[in-house]
Design an enzyme around this catalytic site. Structure first.
Site, PDB file in Angstrom:
ATOM      1  N   LYS A   1      29.170 -39.542   2.867  1.00  0.00           N
ATOM      2  CA  LYS A   1      28.250 -39.157   3.949  1.00  0.00           C
ATOM      3  C   LYS A   1      29.043 -38.699   5.172  1.00  0.00           C
ATOM      4  O   LYS A   1      28.725 -37.688   5.797  1.00  0.00           O
ATOM      5  CB  LYS A   1      27.340 -40.341   4.308  1.00  0.00           C
ATOM      6  N   GLN A  39      23.825 -48.841   5.651  1.00  0.00           N
ATOM      7  CA  GLN A  39      24.001 -48.694   4.204  1.00  0.00           C
ATOM      8  C   GLN A  39      23.482 -49.935   3.483  1.00  0.00           C
ATOM      9  O   GLN A  39      23.775 -51.063   3.880  1.00  0.00           O
ATOM     10  CB  GLN A  39      25.491 -48.449   3.893  1.00  0.00           C
ATOM     11  N   ASP A  57      17.321 -42.188   7.659  1.00  0.00           N
ATOM     12  CA  ASP A  57      17.168 -42.554   6.247  1.00  0.00           C
ATOM     13  C   ASP A  57      15.689 -42.586   5.849  1.00  0.00           C
ATOM     14  O   ASP A  57      15.358 -42.571   4.665  1.00  0.00           O
ATOM     15  CB  ASP A  57      17.745 -43.966   6.031  1.00  0.00           C
TER      16      ASP A  57
HETATM   17  N1  GUN Z   1      21.948 -47.410  -0.764  1.00  0.00           N
HETATM   18  C1  GUN Z   1      21.636 -46.670  -1.840  1.00  0.00           C
HETATM   19  N2  GUN Z   1      21.029 -45.543  -1.474  1.00  0.00           N
HETATM   20  C2  GUN Z   1      20.946 -45.558  -0.134  1.00  0.00           C
HETATM   21  C3  GUN Z   1      20.431 -44.648   0.834  1.00  0.00           C
HETATM   22  O1  GUN Z   1      19.896 -43.580   0.524  1.00  0.00           O
HETATM   23  N3  GUN Z   1      20.557 -45.038   2.127  1.00  0.00           N
HETATM   24  C4  GUN Z   1      21.114 -46.215   2.480  1.00  0.00           C
HETATM   25  N4  GUN Z   1      21.164 -46.520   3.775  1.00  0.00           N
HETATM   26  N5  GUN Z   1      21.614 -47.078   1.614  1.00  0.00           N
HETATM   27  C5  GUN Z   1      21.524 -46.738   0.318  1.00  0.00           C
END
Ligand code: GUN
Length: 288
Positions: A54, A98, A121
């Site tokens: 990311k 996350q 998100d």
């Molecule tokens: N863990 C697995 N997929 C995601 C996601 O799309 N966003 C976040 N914040 N954590 C995750």
């Protein structure tokens, strides 16, 4: 029939180029430097890889990113205090925590602490609820990525039979609501669904996000269907595969997304999109 294969990588690349140019406009013409704060608690190996990807994507697009890596035993109060500080910081346009979080932390407390207008998100309860009425501030990234892919491929949604396999909060449920909002007839199947094939066979558009390699075989797919595979599974031999028997189903579908190279590259692209939109809103730019 042999399906056309959706090139998610190419679509993502094209969108990221557009976003990079919009970032430059924001910086040059509005003096706004789009930024995201990423919070990682603990040392989950997969999460570290996701976060690294990311942050790299942000760098490539010109979006500033700041990583807050907190130890696994961080008290919940400390994490909430960090979110409060980021909520109040005008230089931060997006906040991402996350997942998964360590056991002692209440995930919903954390997600609901994030300011709705920085929840890039799309996991805050307000954004989740907004999917019912089509009023989210930010749609969640993976289903949004699927929607963008379908849009890019000019797939008609209105009046189509859509079957979503998988009812997770992150993919299946929001995906179903987003497609319902576009006037599709939507059916959600999940672990407890009996005779999955009787439902999937009805699908003009089949979206699979179950996390079960090879779950969807050709006999379960209507001839000419559009098949979107959201699954990402690592096989014991190291291969990365989706939930769909790709080689079999591609002979029956009209359009199919591969794994890797289908939906995957779109998820982070939508995170960039949401962060950019958040910064553009500050500049008074309201767009897509
Ligand atoms: N863990 C697995 N997929 C995601 C996601 O799309 N966003 C976040 N914040 N954590 C995750």
């Amino acid at each position: 029939m042999t399906a056309r294969i959706i090139d998610g990588k190419a679509v993502a690349r094209k969108l990221r180029e557009e976003y990079a140019s919009r970032v430059q406009t924001l910086k040059g013409e509005h003096g706004i430097d789009p930024g995201i704060a990423v919070i990682l608690v603990g040392d989950n190996a997969a999460s570290q890889v996701y976060v690294r990807n990311k942050i790299r994507a942000c760098q490539e697009t010109g979006i500033r990113s700041e990583l807050f890596h907190m130890p696994a035993d961080t008290p919940e109060s400390q994490l909430l205090a960090r979110i409060d500080a980021l909520n109040a910081d005008p230089h931060v346009h997006g906040i991402l925590v996350q997942l998964p979080l360590p056991q002692h932390i209440d995930v919903s407390q954390v997600l609901e602490r994030i300011a709705v207008d920085k929840d890039v998100d799309g996991f805050h309860l307000y954004n989740v609820g907004g999917l019912v009425t089509g009023n989210t501030v930010f749609p969640p990234c993976t289903p949004y990525g699927v929607q963008k892919l379908l849009e890019h491929e000019n797939v008609k949604i209105e009046g189509q039979n859509v079957v979503v396999v998988g009812a997770s909060n992150i993919v299946g449920k929001p995906m179903a609501l987003m497609l319902m909002q576009q006037d599709a007839t939507v059916c959600i199947c999940h672990k407890k669904t009996r005779d999955l094939g009787q439902f999937t066979l009805l699908a003009d558009i089949l979206v699979v996000a179950a996390g079960v390699p090879g779950l969807i075989v050709p006999q379960m797919v209507k001839t000419g269907a559009v098949v979107i595979d959201v699954g990402i599974n690592r096989l014991p031999d190291g291969r990365l595969v989706g939930d769909v028997d790709f080689e079999g189903v591609r002979k029956k579908a009209s359009l199919i997304s591969p794994v890797p190279g289908g939906v995957g590259p779109m998820t982070i692209t939508m995170l960039l999109h949401n962060t950019l939109i958040s910064a553009e809103r500050i500049a008074g730019i309201i767009g897509d």
